[in-house]
Design a protein around this motif. Sequence first.
Motif: not given
Lengths: 428, 83, 330
Positions: A5, A37, A216, A219-220, A223, A298, A349, A351, A366, A369, A372
Amino acid sequence: MPSLGADMDDGVLVEWDVKPGDRVSRGDIVAVVETQKGAIEIEIFESGTITRLLAAPGDTIAVGAPLAELDGPAATAGETEAAKAAPAPSAKAAAEPAAETLPERPAAPTIETPAVAATAREKTAPAVEAAPAAKAAPAGRVRASPAARQLAAERGIDLAGIQGTGPDGAVVRDDVAGGKAPQPAPGARPAAPTKTAETTGPARRGFDVDEMRKAIAAAMSRSKREIPHYYLSHTIDMRVASGWLDELNAQRPPEERVLIGMLLLKASALALTRFPEFNGRYENEAFAPAPAVHIGMAVAMRGGGLVAPALHDVDRLSLEELMAKARDLVARVRSGRLRSSEFTDAGITVTSLGERGVDTVFGVIYPPQVAIVGFGTVAMRALATENGVDAVPTVCATLAADHRVSDGRRGALFLREIDKLLQVPEAL
Amino acid sequence: MTRDQLRHIFIEELMSIAPDIDLDGVPDTADLRDAVDLDSMDIMNLLIALHQRLGVDIPEADAIKLTTLGGAVAYLAERSSAT
Amino acid sequence: MSEEITYREAAGAAIHDAMAADPRVFIMGEDVGHYGGTYAVTKGLLETFGPERVRDTPLSESGFTGAGIGAAMGGMRPIVEIMTVNFSLLALDQIVNNAATLRHMSGGQFNVPVVIRMATGAGRQLAAQHSHSLENWYAHVPGLRVLAPATVQDVYSMLAPALEDPDPVILFEHVMLYNRKGTLDRSAAVDLRSAAIRREGRDITLISYGGSLWKTLEAAALLAEDGIEAEVVDLRVLRPLDADTFLSSVRKTRRAVIVDEGWRTGSLAAEISAQIMEEVFWELDAPVGRVCSAEVPIPYPRHLEEAALPQVPAIIAAARAALGKQGEPA
């Protein structure tokens, strides 16, 4: 140490699943590494024989630093690899009986080994006994010339694994040009992992909730900082799909039943084959479509936390196969045993809130990518149908997508395609 | 098979599927989906495990009866004696 | 038609031929006339061209260099000889403040087409006031063109285009080159822009100029016996530097060592090294090496003088180090 990652700097070696002398094939699980992770099973990129382990359980290893030395296939790299591994230890090996240090080979190797390979292996095997601490030190930078760095970057080669011949042992361009370095190989053939009796110590398993939260968060935040999301929502009539699935499951024993989530995943995967701009990575200001439909599923952790490991080639799996893979994946999430490729391969992804969720989920992409897909809970809702307003099972499908790569019109068509596919469940 | 044995098997399989949950203090009547956050995949895995271990047939429509500890033991007792 | 002559003879022939070709050309400096030049370059010129055009001057570098600059502005094509670069410092004001700036200061109304020749370098046991290599002082100054002919051909052929140049040209003759023999083709023309590849090779680029060129070529020959093919670049022109030639060579070999008789600190070698870093950093396989003079006034005793200067073994060692090879050749 592979990067699992964009935010990963290092990982802690938890256990070795191989020992020096073991033959490994591309895709085999060779070690378990603890990351933010959780514990990840590391798959090897190349086939060959493990000659040396360079790290011990408990060591923190920087991304890119070598974990072990591999004697490559003799046909291509046997000679150079042997030359590299041979120098100092060979004298010592002559003095000490090889039998003492040579690990037992499996009695019946399943892989046909050409004679040359055997020679190369015997030549390099004595190197096994040395487990030098010096080389395992992960902290220092690799000494490499600018030209070597440039070429390595172009070819995606890890400099850490290359023996340098330049000033003060620096890696120079020719070392990179001639050296065969491990590279991530997509589509690795999975083979049975080689389990050994002497894995050391109790393995740490499961997820560190605090570390996962940090991952998280990183990454978020990235994003929402970098990706211009746009959102679309579409309610899908699930009468046909639900009815078809209930009938199917009613005739089957539990292990052959399929959850409705699999229909949603499969429909998404098939739609992606027609809308490739939602499946891939956006990196260095350019979009690279994914070569296959690998979907990050997810999976929520009880008590908080989330992972989205990849289900591979979803568009080509039957619903039953997909169900089996998803069950296996969830089971491994629960026990904290995921594989390295599952962290790197997903191009999108999906979810799904499951049976006790709410109506609608608006996802956060994510990175790297570019989309989602979200599914709310499938439930009875009021829907205007041909009979007027009826109570029918529906699901709200949403798409959050990267506006740098795609636009709302295509996004809408993509969601409609999922809808269309779900109206013919037997074709999924 | 006694109810105690069935209860023991149920808990054993549940813990194997969801090793990260804590059943301490969860009453027999509590919906496990709420009490320990089981999702549909967990429930399905549980059905499969019980089906394979006990040989009892569990129709999809009955899955809902297995969502409490008490309900599950009662259901399994009934089904296993029936076969 | 080519002939074998010494660097000294070629330098003298160049002046002779220039004076014969153009009545505006004359030479002046200390002992250039009756004595025939401190390094005997101008021997015989007084007899041929007379005292009007071959002028002995007082020991006043600032005075006669200034006179040369004035004559150039007045339409002549003077050649000013300064005995050594050390003494040229007395004329630094004339060269840097006047010759180099007048075209700019006059808004293009005046050119200064003067050629100032001077000896440079060590090796003749002339001690610390006659032996230094200060080429980089002049190579630093915009408005000057700075030449360092290392071959018989260059020292002959560079003078005519230098005299044609409308701007001041400084021409350095290394004292250890005067007795060196070489082949001269008087009809061959050379340019005042480009560096020259004196030996081709693929493994490392050795960059040099002037008196150090021959030591560098000797080192390259010895390296070749050890399997190392060195490419040797002769800078020829120190200002403006022909970066394209040495950069493309380094791009090919990925390694460079600069051999420069100047002191290391603030040297031409430092400038060349910086340009390599700026332009071809990502092509490099080793840090750029430098072989320069020791940072001391050049000593008088022969063994100390030799020890202070770049020598063949040091060049070989620097080249081997850049290739990741330690110690003496096998």
